[in-house]
Scaffold this motif. Structure first.
Motif, PDB file in Angstrom:
ATOM      1  N   LEU A 170       0.964  -1.314  -0.024  1.00  0.00           N
ATOM      2  CA  LEU A 170       0.006  -0.133   0.072  1.00  0.00           C
ATOM      3  C   LEU A 170       0.789   1.235  -0.221  1.00  0.00           C
ATOM      4  O   LEU A 170       0.732   2.231  -0.766  1.00  0.00           O
ATOM      5  CB  LEU A 170      -0.964  -0.094   1.183  1.00  0.00           C
ATOM      6  N   ASP A 171       2.043   1.119   0.566  1.00  0.00           N
ATOM      7  CA  ASP A 171       2.747   2.353   1.069  1.00  0.00           C
ATOM      8  C   ASP A 171       3.613   2.622  -0.395  1.00  0.00           C
ATOM      9  O   ASP A 171       3.583   3.923  -0.598  1.00  0.00           O
ATOM     10  CB  ASP A 171       3.816   2.397   1.914  1.00  0.00           C
ATOM     11  N   ALA A 172       3.694   1.764  -0.966  1.00  0.00           N
ATOM     12  CA  ALA A 172       4.731   1.878  -2.272  1.00  0.00           C
ATOM     13  C   ALA A 172       3.941   1.928  -3.483  1.00  0.00           C
ATOM     14  O   ALA A 172       4.308   2.228  -4.825  1.00  0.00           O
ATOM     15  CB  ALA A 172       5.669   0.719  -2.543  1.00  0.00           C
ATOM     16  N   ASP A 173       2.402   1.833  -3.451  1.00  0.00           N
ATOM     17  CA  ASP A 173       1.510   1.713  -4.334  1.00  0.00           C
ATOM     18  C   ASP A 173       1.876   0.919  -5.713  1.00  0.00           C
ATOM     19  O   ASP A 173       2.125   1.190  -6.604  1.00  0.00           O
ATOM     20  CB  ASP A 173       1.474   3.099  -4.892  1.00  0.00           C
ATOM     21  N   ILE A 174       2.219  -0.417  -5.107  1.00  0.00           N
ATOM     22  CA  ILE A 174       2.614  -1.462  -5.984  1.00  0.00           C
ATOM     23  C   ILE A 174       1.698  -2.706  -5.651  1.00  0.00           C
ATOM     24  O   ILE A 174       0.964  -2.880  -4.469  1.00  0.00           O
ATOM     25  CB  ILE A 174       3.786  -1.831  -6.000  1.00  0.00           C
ATOM     26  N   ASP A 175       1.842  -3.778  -6.501  1.00  0.00           N
ATOM     27  CA  ASP A 175       0.999  -5.125  -6.029  1.00  0.00           C
ATOM     28  C   ASP A 175       2.003  -6.356  -6.135  1.00  0.00           C
ATOM     29  O   ASP A 175       1.263  -7.174  -6.385  1.00  0.00           O
ATOM     30  CB  ASP A 175      -0.362  -5.052  -6.831  1.00  0.00           C
ATOM     31  N   ALA A 176       3.144  -6.134  -6.055  1.00  0.00           N
ATOM     32  CA  ALA A 176       3.932  -7.050  -6.054  1.00  0.00           C
ATOM     33  C   ALA A 176       5.241  -6.944  -5.266  1.00  0.00           C
ATOM     34  O   ALA A 176       5.886  -5.779  -5.287  1.00  0.00           O
ATOM     35  CB  ALA A 176       4.466  -7.633  -7.233  1.00  0.00           C
ATOM     36  N   LEU A 177       5.673  -7.858  -4.456  1.00  0.00           N
ATOM     37  CA  LEU A 177       6.716  -7.566  -3.332  1.00  0.00           C
ATOM     38  C   LEU A 177       7.784  -8.535  -3.675  1.00  0.00           C
ATOM     39  O   LEU A 177       7.615  -9.704  -3.854  1.00  0.00           O
ATOM     40  CB  LEU A 177       6.237  -7.487  -2.129  1.00  0.00           C
ATOM     41  N   TYR A 178       9.221  -8.300  -3.471  1.00  0.00           N
ATOM     42  CA  TYR A 178      10.205  -9.308  -3.429  1.00  0.00           C
ATOM     43  C   TYR A 178      10.082  -9.910  -1.920  1.00  0.00           C
ATOM     44  O   TYR A 178      10.040  -8.995  -0.918  1.00  0.00           O
ATOM     45  CB  TYR A 178      11.622  -8.784  -3.671  1.00  0.00           C
ATOM     46  N   VAL A 179      10.371 -10.943  -1.592  1.00  0.00           N
ATOM     47  CA  VAL A 179      10.455 -11.675  -0.469  1.00  0.00           C
ATOM     48  C   VAL A 179      11.910 -12.255  -0.139  1.00  0.00           C
ATOM     49  O   VAL A 179      12.512 -13.241  -0.841  1.00  0.00           O
ATOM     50  CB  VAL A 179       9.545 -12.720   0.031  1.00  0.00           C
ATOM     51  N   ASN A 180      12.733 -11.661   0.627  1.00  0.00           N
ATOM     52  CA  ASN A 180      14.038 -12.012   0.786  1.00  0.00           C
ATOM     53  C   ASN A 180      13.773 -13.167   2.132  1.00  0.00           C
ATOM     54  O   ASN A 180      13.224 -12.948   2.994  1.00  0.00           O
ATOM     55  CB  ASN A 180      14.914 -11.007   1.568  1.00  0.00           C
ATOM     56  N   ASP A 181      14.518 -14.472   1.851  1.00  0.00           N
ATOM     57  CA  ASP A 181      14.256 -15.456   2.625  1.00  0.00           C
ATOM     58  C   ASP A 181      15.602 -16.352   2.593  1.00  0.00           C
ATOM     59  O   ASP A 181      15.880 -17.231   1.708  1.00  0.00           O
ATOM     60  CB  ASP A 181      13.273 -16.324   2.427  1.00  0.00           C
ATOM     61  N   ASP A 183      18.982 -17.346   1.466  1.00  0.00           N
ATOM     62  CA  ASP A 183      19.616 -17.069   0.249  1.00  0.00           C
ATOM     63  C   ASP A 183      18.795 -17.153  -0.973  1.00  0.00           C
ATOM     64  O   ASP A 183      19.256 -17.349  -1.833  1.00  0.00           O
ATOM     65  CB  ASP A 183      20.773 -18.143   0.097  1.00  0.00           C
ATOM     66  N   ARG A 184      17.327 -17.100  -0.693  1.00  0.00           N
ATOM     67  CA  ARG A 184      16.536 -17.136  -1.803  1.00  0.00           C
ATOM     68  C   ARG A 184      15.742 -16.047  -1.813  1.00  0.00           C
ATOM     69  O   ARG A 184      15.477 -15.453  -0.861  1.00  0.00           O
ATOM     70  CB  ARG A 184      15.688 -18.521  -2.016  1.00  0.00           C
ATOM     71  N   VAL A 185      15.271 -15.811  -2.796  1.00  0.00           N
ATOM     72  CA  VAL A 185      14.517 -14.438  -3.316  1.00  0.00           C
ATOM     73  C   VAL A 185      13.064 -14.837  -3.872  1.00  0.00           C
ATOM     74  O   VAL A 185      13.073 -15.687  -5.027  1.00  0.00           O
ATOM     75  CB  VAL A 185      14.814 -13.348  -4.125  1.00  0.00           C
ATOM     76  N   GLY A 186      11.896 -14.587  -3.348  1.00  0.00           N
ATOM     77  CA  GLY A 186      10.760 -14.964  -3.926  1.00  0.00           C
ATOM     78  C   GLY A 186       9.766 -13.664  -4.158  1.00  0.00           C
ATOM     79  O   GLY A 186      10.164 -12.533  -4.030  1.00  0.00           O
ATOM     80  N   VAL A 187       8.599 -14.152  -4.621  1.00  0.00           N
ATOM     81  CA  VAL A 187       7.550 -13.015  -4.916  1.00  0.00           C
ATOM     82  C   VAL A 187       6.345 -13.271  -4.431  1.00  0.00           C
ATOM     83  O   VAL A 187       5.910 -14.319  -4.465  1.00  0.00           O
ATOM     84  CB  VAL A 187       7.374 -12.643  -6.530  1.00  0.00           C
ATOM     85  N   VAL A 188       5.724 -12.176  -3.848  1.00  0.00           N
ATOM     86  CA  VAL A 188       4.448 -12.215  -3.304  1.00  0.00           C
ATOM     87  C   VAL A 188       3.629 -11.048  -3.930  1.00  0.00           C
ATOM     88  O   VAL A 188       3.996  -9.973  -4.278  1.00  0.00           O
ATOM     89  CB  VAL A 188       4.250 -12.343  -1.739  1.00  0.00           C
ATOM     90  N   THR A 189       2.303 -11.455  -4.632  1.00  0.00           N
ATOM     91  CA  THR A 189       1.700 -10.529  -5.273  1.00  0.00           C
ATOM     92  C   THR A 189       0.358 -10.226  -4.115  1.00  0.00           C
ATOM     93  O   THR A 189      -0.061 -10.782  -3.327  1.00  0.00           O
ATOM     94  CB  THR A 189       0.991 -11.176  -6.587  1.00  0.00           C
ATOM     95  N   GLY A 190      -0.372  -8.962  -4.777  1.00  0.00           N
ATOM     96  CA  GLY A 190      -1.561  -8.544  -4.044  1.00  0.00           C
ATOM     97  C   GLY A 190      -2.633  -9.786  -4.114  1.00  0.00           C
ATOM     98  O   GLY A 190      -3.117  -9.864  -3.073  1.00  0.00           O
ATOM     99  N   LEU A 191      -2.659 -10.196  -5.235  1.00  0.00           N
ATOM    100  CA  LEU A 191      -3.724 -11.236  -5.440  1.00  0.00           C
ATOM    101  C   LEU A 191      -3.744 -12.270  -4.496  1.00  0.00           C
ATOM    102  O   LEU A 191      -4.461 -12.889  -3.657  1.00  0.00           O
ATOM    103  CB  LEU A 191      -3.867 -11.860  -6.806  1.00  0.00           C
ATOM    104  N   LYS A 192      -2.302 -12.870  -4.267  1.00  0.00           N
ATOM    105  CA  LYS A 192      -1.749 -13.859  -3.634  1.00  0.00           C
ATOM    106  C   LYS A 192      -2.161 -13.541  -2.117  1.00  0.00           C
ATOM    107  O   LYS A 192      -2.409 -14.524  -1.402  1.00  0.00           O
ATOM    108  CB  LYS A 192      -0.369 -14.145  -3.433  1.00  0.00           C
ATOM    109  N   LEU A 193      -1.721 -12.434  -1.657  1.00  0.00           N
ATOM    110  CA  LEU A 193      -2.263 -11.945  -0.110  1.00  0.00           C
ATOM    111  C   LEU A 193      -3.710 -11.857   0.041  1.00  0.00           C
ATOM    112  O   LEU A 193      -3.985 -12.441   1.171  1.00  0.00           O
ATOM    113  CB  LEU A 193      -1.783 -10.504  -0.131  1.00  0.00           C
TER     114      LEU A 193
END
Lengths: 604, 223
Positions: A170-181, A183-193
């Motif tokens: 909401l703060d960044a006005d986007i609908d997908a985030l990168y997830v640092n976990d 040593d891997r990086v994933g993605v989570v989308t607004g729809l997924k949430l």
């Protein structure tokens, strides 16, 4: 067989078979210096394509143009049975002789080829629009991802909660985030949430890593848009990760690509409306300029570009007025734009042409602070200061209505060149912020004053000859004879200005000042003040100049030189462009003649 | 004088009466530009690979009705010659034998003068085949563009002037575009273009400037 150049226009529009068929019936003719090849008013059995030599285009004693290798003449003589001018060999000249009957057959079967031969410029433009569109498409597809406006990369940690992730989006006005976990990086989308919380009813403190997608489909920032489209289609994804140098730098959505095609002009008004500071507006101002280039690349018609750009510029000025003007000026003032912005014809910004009319006097300190701040802000947006000082910074152009009406009166009485220039500039004014009634009163007063003022109208009309048209091509001949073939044409002075100004004078006389030059032409035609066909030709000619000028300006901008006067080298143009330019210049000459006759300019 | 005598002799030696038209009077103001590509430069041993001819009527080059033929050769192309004409032996396999080509060519040329660049070589090549076929040599008058060019440019030149009669120099002075060279049709066409212009310039008594013409094109600017 023979090296008949089917790769150059208009022959590049022929299919292979058509081109071969044309070659098989083509002879070559030799013409000695001074020999007439096609004569004005006559038909011609052949369309000539110059192989070598020089051909002069003449009308009576005046030299209209000089043709060189690759040029074609005379379409009019072939298609309309009547050459517009005389064509005379100036050197030992060789031409392909394309038989008239065969050309006419091709004109009937090939629309794009036919465009070249239409006498009416508007028809030419329409027929050429189609290939332009595909060119635009291609250029978008070969844009690099890094030049696309994609979404920012925002990172959260795998251990963060769904709720934290939703806030980050909401703060960044986007609908997908990168997830640092780890040593891997994933993605989570607004729809997924949404699914996780609403459908699966997962607790809001669930770590986001549990719903993140760790197989990330990505594209390199240096790849092309066409690659992104392929990946999206193949993987059935609506967004893909953008990476550069091994790390993620953003998210590219299908919408971002769509925006490239359609232009993202629809997004800019929002950006302007949301702006709260001059810095915010500055970004929007640069977006507007980029937009112009994008639209042009996509082959959008120049008049549409002009009206989109002017609309955006109007909003930009209105917002700036809102931010900069103190309450006293916001209450009493009317901000007006003049010149090309006023007519809704601005594409590449040239300079500031603006003014302020006040319903009543305001505190002098407020006015002075506003004048300085407004002009300075516009300058930082990339609107250079007006060399003629026609801007709010100049007290003549920012004062109470009473004073300005007095100013108009004294210009009308002076009826000299400066006055004519100032009145012409004011004739194009439109209100963009504040009380539009103030401007309307001033304009009504101007039109009323001018009724019957034939001497003043003639003085204004006389400006049409402000830039004497060097007969196009005379210079070219001189250069051509010493082997320097150059044919520089100032599109503004020899093309747009005489047309715009002539129409403006007629509109001052007939009270049809509202809108762009082409709208004025329509209104004049509706009033019977201008012949309908000639009106269409004027509008088409103007579009051609503006289009060529924008092309030249954009190119100049890329090379980092300001080319406000838009000088083009006719020798470096494509045959089609040059042919249209020639037609358009012919229309300018006729229009100048009409204005001179109507206002008796010989006797001023 | 010698040529006229040769003509008379040939006329009587002509083996096939169907070809007497070769000895007809020249049609007014008509010529044929001719060029051959060959396996090499020795007219006794080398063979014709392609022939192209273009008629010129007055000031008009009739490119719409060209004569073009590819001949069968027994002899392999000299590797240097392949570099020049870019026809590999494989391309030439599809050619027709010269005895089939010759009648067509002779009808195309008729009694018109033959225009070429160093025409003698091309005509000598054709004569070799013609000897077996009709027992004569080509009787047509020959016009060499290099000698027209010489007259136009060097006719009045003092002794010390360097004379350049290369095809490239001719094209450059006449500002004729370089088509892809060593294609028989293109060579014949460029020769034809040079001919119509030189023919007209000589008729008008216009000369090609020495030095100055070169100086202008050396600027490297312009068309």
């Amino acid at each position: 067989m023979q090296s008949f150049d089917t790769l150059s226009p208009p022959f590049d529009r022929l299919t292979h078979d058509e081109a071969e068929g044309l070659k098989r019936c083509t002879d070559i003719g030799y013409f000695r210096p001074g020999q007439p090849i096609v004569s004005q008013g006559q038909s011609s059995k052949y369309l000539h394509v110059l192989i070598k030599g020089v051909v002069e285009v003449r009308e009576g004693a005046s030299l209209h143009a000089v043709l060189g290798p690759g040029d074609t003449f005379d379409a009019r003589a072939v298609v309309h049975n009547e050459a517009g001018e005389d064509f005379v060999a100036a050197e030992e000249t060789l031409c392909f002789l394309l038989p008239r009957d065969h050309i006419l057959k091709l004109v009937h079967q090939n629309q794009a080829f036919a465009a070249f031969f239409y006498a009416e410029l508007s028809q030419k433009l329409d027929a050429l629009a189609a290939p332009l569109d595909t060119r635009g498409m291609d250029s978008v597809l070969s844009t690099r991802i890094r030049n696309v406006r994609y979404g920012a990369a925002v990172f959260v940690n795998g251990g963060d909660s769904l709720e934290q992730a939703a806030h980050a989006m909401l703060d960044a006005d986007i609908d997908a985030l990168y997830v640092n976990d780890d040593d891997r990086v994933g993605v989570v989308t607004g729809l997924k949430l949404t699914r996780a919380s609403v459908i699966q009813r997962l607790p809001l403190n669930t770590p986001v890593r549990e719903i993140a997608q760790f197989e990330v489909v990505s594209i390199d920032a240096d790849d092309l848009v066409v690659d992104a489209l392929l990946i999206m289609t193949r993987c059935n994804k609506r967004r893909i990760a953008v990476r550069a140098d091994g790390s993620y730098i953003g998210v590219l959505r299908d919408l971002d690509i769509l925006g490239l095609f359609a232009g993202n002009s629809q997004l800019i008004p929002g950006r302007i409306a949301r702006a709260t500071s001059i810095e915010d507006l500055s970004k929007a101002a640069h977006d507007i300029q980029e937009q112009v280039e994008g639209l042009h690349r996509q082959g959008v018609r120049i008049d549409v570009i002009g009206s989109i750009t002017s609309d955006l510029n109007n909003r930009l000025h209105a917002k700036l007025f809102e931010i900069v003007a103190p309450p006293s000026i916001r209450e009493a003032g009317c901000l007006m734009l003049m010149g090309s912005e006023g007519r809704g014809e601005q594409t590449v910004r040239t300079d500031q042409d603006n003014g302020l009319l006040l319903r009543h006097a305001v505190p002098q300190a407020d006015l002075e602070a506003f004048r300085a701040a407004f002009s300075r802000a516009l300058e930082t947006f990339g609107f250079p200061l007006c060399p003629g000082n026609i801007m709010v910074g100049n007290p003549v152009w920012s004062q109470p209505l009473d004073g300005f009406l007095g100013q108009l009166r004294s210009w009308v009485q002076a009826a000299d060149g400066d006055a004519a220039m100032n009145l012409s500039i004011f004739a194009d004014a439109v209100a963009v912020a504040g009380d539009a009634n103030v401007l309307r009163q001033a304009k009504d007063a101007l039109v009323a004053r001018l009724q019957g003022e034939t001497r003043l109208l003639a003085q204004v009309a006389k400006l049409i000859d402000l830039f004497p048209t060097s007969d196009v091509g005379v210079l070219g001949t001189v250069f051509a004879t010493i082997g320097l073939r150059q044919n520089r044409i100032d599109l503004k002075r020899e093309g747009t200005f005489p047309l715009i100004h002539g129409v403006r004078v007629l509109s001052l006389e007939h009270d049809t000042l509202a809108g762009s030059t082409s709208q004025r032409v329509q209104a004049l035609v509706a009033r019977g003040a201008l012949d309908e066909n000639f009106g269409k030709e004027i509008t088409s000619a103007l579009l051609i100049f503006m289009n060529l000028r924008l092309g030249a300006q954009i190119e100049a901008g890329r090379r980092g030189v300001i080319n406000a006067d838009a000088i083009v080298d006719a020798a470096a143009m494509t045959t089609v462009d040059r042919d249209m330019l020639r037609d358009a210049l012919r229309i300018v000459r006729r229009f100048r003649e009409l204005i001179r006759l109507r206002y008796n300019l010989g006797s001023v | 004088m010698l040529r006229r005598l040769q003509r008379l002799v040939d006329r009587t030696r002509l083996a096939d009466p169907r070809y007497t038209f070769l000895f007809d009077p020249e049609p007014p103001d008509e010529v044929v530009a001719l060029d051959c590509e060959t396996t090499g430069l020795n007219p006794r041993q080398d063979e014709i690979i392609t022939i192209a001819a273009i008629r010129i009527q007055g000031k008009r080059i009739l490119t719409s009705q060209p004569f073009e033929a590819v001949a069968q050769t027994k002899r392999k192309s000299h590797p240097e010659a392949i570099k020049v004409h870019r026809l590999l032996d494989a391309d030439v396999q599809n050619g027709r034998p010269m005895r089939e080509i010759l009648p067509d060519l002779l009808h195309f040329i008729g009694s018109r003068p033959i225009v070429g660049y160093y025409t003698d070589f091309d005509v000598r090549m054709i004569d070799r085949y013609l000897g077996n076929f009709l027992k004569i040599r080509l009787p047509n008058r020959r016009i060499d563009v290099s000698s027209l060019y010489y007259k136009c440019k060097y006719g009045d030149a003092p002794d010390h002037v360097m004379i350049d009669l290369s095809f490239a120099a001719i094209l450059q002075d006449l500002k004729i575009p370089q088509l892809a060279q060593h294609d028989a049709f293109n060579d014949a066409l460029m020769t034809a273009m040079a001919y119509v212009q030189l023919h007209d310039m000589l008729r008008r008594g216009v000369r090609i400037a020495r030095n100055r013409a070169g100086a202008v094109s050396d600027l490297g600017i312009g068309a």
